[in-house]
Design a protein around this motif. Structure first.
Motif, short mmCIF file in Angstrom:
data_model
loop_
_atom_site.label_atom_id
_atom_site.label_comp_id
_atom_site.label_asym_id
_atom_site.label_seq_id
_atom_site.Cartn_x
_atom_site.Cartn_y
_atom_site.Cartn_z
N GLU A 121 0.82 -1.21 0.00
CA GLU A 121 0.00 0.00 0.00
C GLU A 121 0.86 1.26 0.00
O GLU A 121 0.53 2.24 -0.67
CB GLU A 121 -0.94 0.00 1.21
CG GLU A 121 -2.07 -1.01 1.13
CD GLU A 121 -1.67 -2.41 1.54
OE1 GLU A 121 -2.53 -3.30 1.54
OE2 GLU A 121 -0.47 -2.63 1.85
N LEU A 122 1.96 1.24 0.74
CA LEU A 122 2.84 2.40 0.77
C LEU A 122 3.43 2.67 -0.61
O LEU A 122 3.52 3.82 -1.05
CB LEU A 122 3.97 2.19 1.79
CG LEU A 122 3.55 2.09 3.25
CD1 LEU A 122 4.78 1.90 4.12
CD2 LEU A 122 2.77 3.30 3.70
N ARG A 123 3.83 1.60 -1.29
CA ARG A 123 4.36 1.79 -2.65
C ARG A 123 3.29 2.33 -3.59
O ARG A 123 3.55 3.21 -4.41
CB ARG A 123 4.94 0.46 -3.17
CG ARG A 123 6.25 0.06 -2.51
CD ARG A 123 6.87 -1.14 -3.21
NE ARG A 123 6.11 -2.35 -2.99
CZ ARG A 123 6.31 -3.20 -1.98
NH1 ARG A 123 7.25 -2.93 -1.08
NH2 ARG A 123 5.58 -4.29 -1.87
N GLU A 124 2.09 1.79 -3.47
CA GLU A 124 1.02 2.21 -4.37
C GLU A 124 0.64 3.67 -4.15
O GLU A 124 0.28 4.38 -5.11
CB GLU A 124 -0.20 1.31 -4.17
CG GLU A 124 -0.01 -0.10 -4.70
CD GLU A 124 -1.16 -1.02 -4.37
OE1 GLU A 124 -2.04 -0.62 -3.55
OE2 GLU A 124 -1.19 -2.14 -4.90
N MET A 125 0.72 4.14 -2.92
CA MET A 125 0.35 5.53 -2.64
C MET A 125 1.53 6.49 -2.80
O MET A 125 1.37 7.70 -2.66
CB MET A 125 -0.27 5.66 -1.25
CG MET A 125 0.68 5.35 -0.11
SD MET A 125 -0.16 5.26 1.50
CE MET A 125 -0.66 6.96 1.75
N GLY A 126 2.71 5.94 -3.08
CA GLY A 126 3.87 6.78 -3.32
C GLY A 126 4.47 7.38 -2.07
O GLY A 126 5.09 8.45 -2.13
N PHE A 127 4.30 6.70 -0.93
CA PHE A 127 4.90 7.19 0.31
C PHE A 127 6.21 6.44 0.55
O PHE A 127 6.21 5.23 0.77
CB PHE A 127 3.96 7.00 1.50
CG PHE A 127 4.47 7.65 2.77
CD1 PHE A 127 4.22 8.99 3.01
CD2 PHE A 127 5.19 6.92 3.70
CE1 PHE A 127 4.70 9.61 4.16
CE2 PHE A 127 5.66 7.52 4.86
CZ PHE A 127 5.42 8.87 5.09
N ALA A 128 7.32 7.16 0.52
CA ALA A 128 8.64 6.54 0.62
C ALA A 128 8.96 6.16 2.06
O ALA A 128 8.70 6.93 2.98
CB ALA A 128 9.70 7.49 0.08
N ALA A 129 9.56 4.97 2.24
CA ALA A 129 9.85 4.51 3.58
C ALA A 129 11.10 3.63 3.59
O ALA A 129 11.31 2.83 2.67
CB ALA A 129 8.67 3.75 4.16
N TRP A 130 11.87 3.77 4.65
CA TRP A 130 13.05 2.95 4.89
C TRP A 130 12.91 2.37 6.30
O TRP A 130 12.58 3.10 7.25
CB TRP A 130 14.31 3.79 4.82
CG TRP A 130 14.72 4.19 3.43
CD1 TRP A 130 15.78 3.70 2.71
CD2 TRP A 130 14.11 5.17 2.57
NE1 TRP A 130 15.84 4.29 1.47
CE2 TRP A 130 14.83 5.20 1.37
CE3 TRP A 130 13.00 6.00 2.72
CZ2 TRP A 130 14.49 6.04 0.32
CZ3 TRP A 130 12.66 6.84 1.68
CH2 TRP A 130 13.40 6.86 0.49
N SER A 131 13.18 1.07 6.45
CA SER A 131 12.93 0.43 7.75
C SER A 131 14.00 -0.59 8.09
O SER A 131 14.73 -1.07 7.21
CB SER A 131 11.56 -0.23 7.77
OG SER A 131 11.55 -1.37 6.93
N ARG A 132 14.06 -0.96 9.37
CA ARG A 132 14.94 -2.02 9.83
C ARG A 132 14.37 -3.39 9.50
O ARG A 132 15.10 -4.35 9.27
CB ARG A 132 15.14 -1.87 11.35
CG ARG A 132 15.94 -2.97 12.01
CD ARG A 132 17.41 -2.87 11.73
NE ARG A 132 17.97 -1.60 12.18
CZ ARG A 132 19.26 -1.25 12.02
NH1 ARG A 132 20.08 -2.08 11.41
NH2 ARG A 132 19.70 -0.08 12.43
N ALA A 133 13.03 -3.49 9.49
CA ALA A 133 12.37 -4.78 9.26
C ALA A 133 11.01 -4.54 8.64
O ALA A 133 10.45 -3.45 8.71
CB ALA A 133 12.23 -5.54 10.58
N VAL A 134 10.49 -5.58 8.03
CA VAL A 134 9.09 -5.59 7.57
C VAL A 134 8.39 -6.66 8.37
O VAL A 134 8.82 -7.82 8.40
CB VAL A 134 9.01 -5.89 6.06
CG1 VAL A 134 7.55 -6.06 5.63
CG2 VAL A 134 9.68 -4.79 5.25
N SER A 135 7.30 -6.28 9.04
CA SER A 135 6.60 -7.22 9.91
C SER A 135 5.14 -6.83 10.02
O SER A 135 4.80 -5.66 10.21
CB SER A 135 7.23 -7.25 11.31
OG SER A 135 6.47 -8.06 12.19
N ALA A 136 4.27 -7.83 9.94
CA ALA A 136 2.84 -7.59 10.13
C ALA A 136 2.45 -7.53 11.60
O ALA A 136 1.30 -7.22 11.92
CB ALA A 136 2.04 -8.69 9.44
#
Length: 235
Positions: A121-136
Motif C-alpha cells: 500500500e505504501l508503494r502504491e500511494m507513493g509514500f517513501a519509507a526505509w525500515s529495519r524490518a518488515v513485519s505484520a
C-alpha cells in the motif's frame, strides 16, 4: 517511561535541503568525510526513489506506536519522520494509515529503526519509507516517549531539523548547521566524478587516473606472468 514533545525546533534552510536533494546518499556521505550513514540495516521498501527533508524525530517504546501518533501533529511540509525505539524492535509500528495522515501534511517519507507493514500500500500511494524490518506484527499505544529530541540510529545521532537524505543505497543525516557546506562539497564531488566517468568512457584505467600504480609498488605488489607465477609452485 515519561517523555517530552518539543515544538518548533530549528530546521535547516529549505534551499539547502533542496540542493542536497540532488545528490545521492553515497555522494553526500563522502562529501562529509565518509560520515553520517545510518548503517546498512535500514533498507527501502521501494526502489528508485530519493528523498531529502528535515527530520522530525521520535523515541518510542518497542512495540508501541503512541508517540508516532503524537509526532504526526508536529510534522509539516518537507519533513521526514525518523523513528527509533528504546531497545531493538521489529514490530510493524507504521503502516498505511500513518502514511495517509503524514502525506496529507506534506511529509516526504519515513525512516524507522524498527518494523513497518502495509508495504504494498505504501508503494502504491507513493509514500517513501526505509525500515529495519518488515513485519505484520501489530503494536500497542500504552507508553510515553519523546518527539523532536536527539535520537541515535546505529550510533549516528539525528537531531530535529537535521537533513535526511535517503535513496536505494540507504540513509544519511546532515547536521542542520552544515547543510550548505555539504551541498557545495557534494557538487564538487559530482563534478570530479563526472570527469572520471568521461575518462573511463575513453578507456583510461583507475590505476592510472588515481596514481594507484605507484601505491601498488610502495606496498610491494608485483606483476608476474602466469608462467612465472606457476613455476614458483612446482616442486
Amino acid at each position: 517511561m515519561s517523555g517530552v514533545i518539543v515544538t518548533n525546533p530549528p530546521k535547516a534552510d529549505a534551499e539547502d535541503v533542496a540542493a542536497l536533494a540532488g545528490y545521492g546518499v553515497a555522494t553526500v556521505s563522502e562529501a562529509m568525510g565518509r560520515t553520517g550513514l545510518l548503517g546498512p540495516g535500514i533498507r527501502p521498501v521501494q526502489q528508485g526513489v530519493r528523498i531529502a527533508g528535515t527530520a522530525v524525530t521520535v523515541l518510542s517504546w518497542p512495540g508501541d506506536n503512541l508517540m508516532i501518533h503524537a509526532a504526526v501533529e508536529q510534522c509539516g511540509e518537507g519533513d521526514i519522520l525518523v523513528v527509533t525505539t528504546t531497545s531493538p524492535s521489529t514490530d510493524g509500528m507504521f503502516g498505511e494509515l500513518f502514511a495517509t495522515a503524514l502525506q496529507r501534511r506534506g511529509v516526504r517519507g519515513l525512516i524507522i529503526n524498527a518494523g513497518i507493514r502495509d508495504t504494498q500500500e505504501l508503494r502504491e500511494m507513493g509514500f517513501a519509507a526505509w525500515s529495519r524490518a518488515v513485519s505484520a506484527q501489530g503494536t500497542v499505544k500504552a507508553t510515553g516517549g519523546s518527539v523532536n529530541v536527539p535520537v541515535a540510529v546505529d550510533g549516528q545521532v539525528i537531531r530535529p531539523g537535521d537533513v535526511i537524505v535517503a535513496d536505494d543505497d540507504g540513509v544519511v543525516v546532515v547536521p542542520r548547521e552544515q547543510t550548505r557546506q555539504v551541498a557545495e562539497a557534494s557538487e564538487a564531488r559530482e563534478k570530479k566524478e563526472a570527469a572520471s566517468r568521461a575518462a573511463f568512457i575513453e578507456g583510461q584505467l583507475g590505476l592510472d587516473r588515481y596514481g594507484l600504480r605507484e601505491k601498488l609498488d610502495r606496498l610491494g605488489v608485483t606483476y608476474r606472468s602466469y608462467e612465472e607465477y606457476t613455476a614458483g609452485e612446482q616442486p
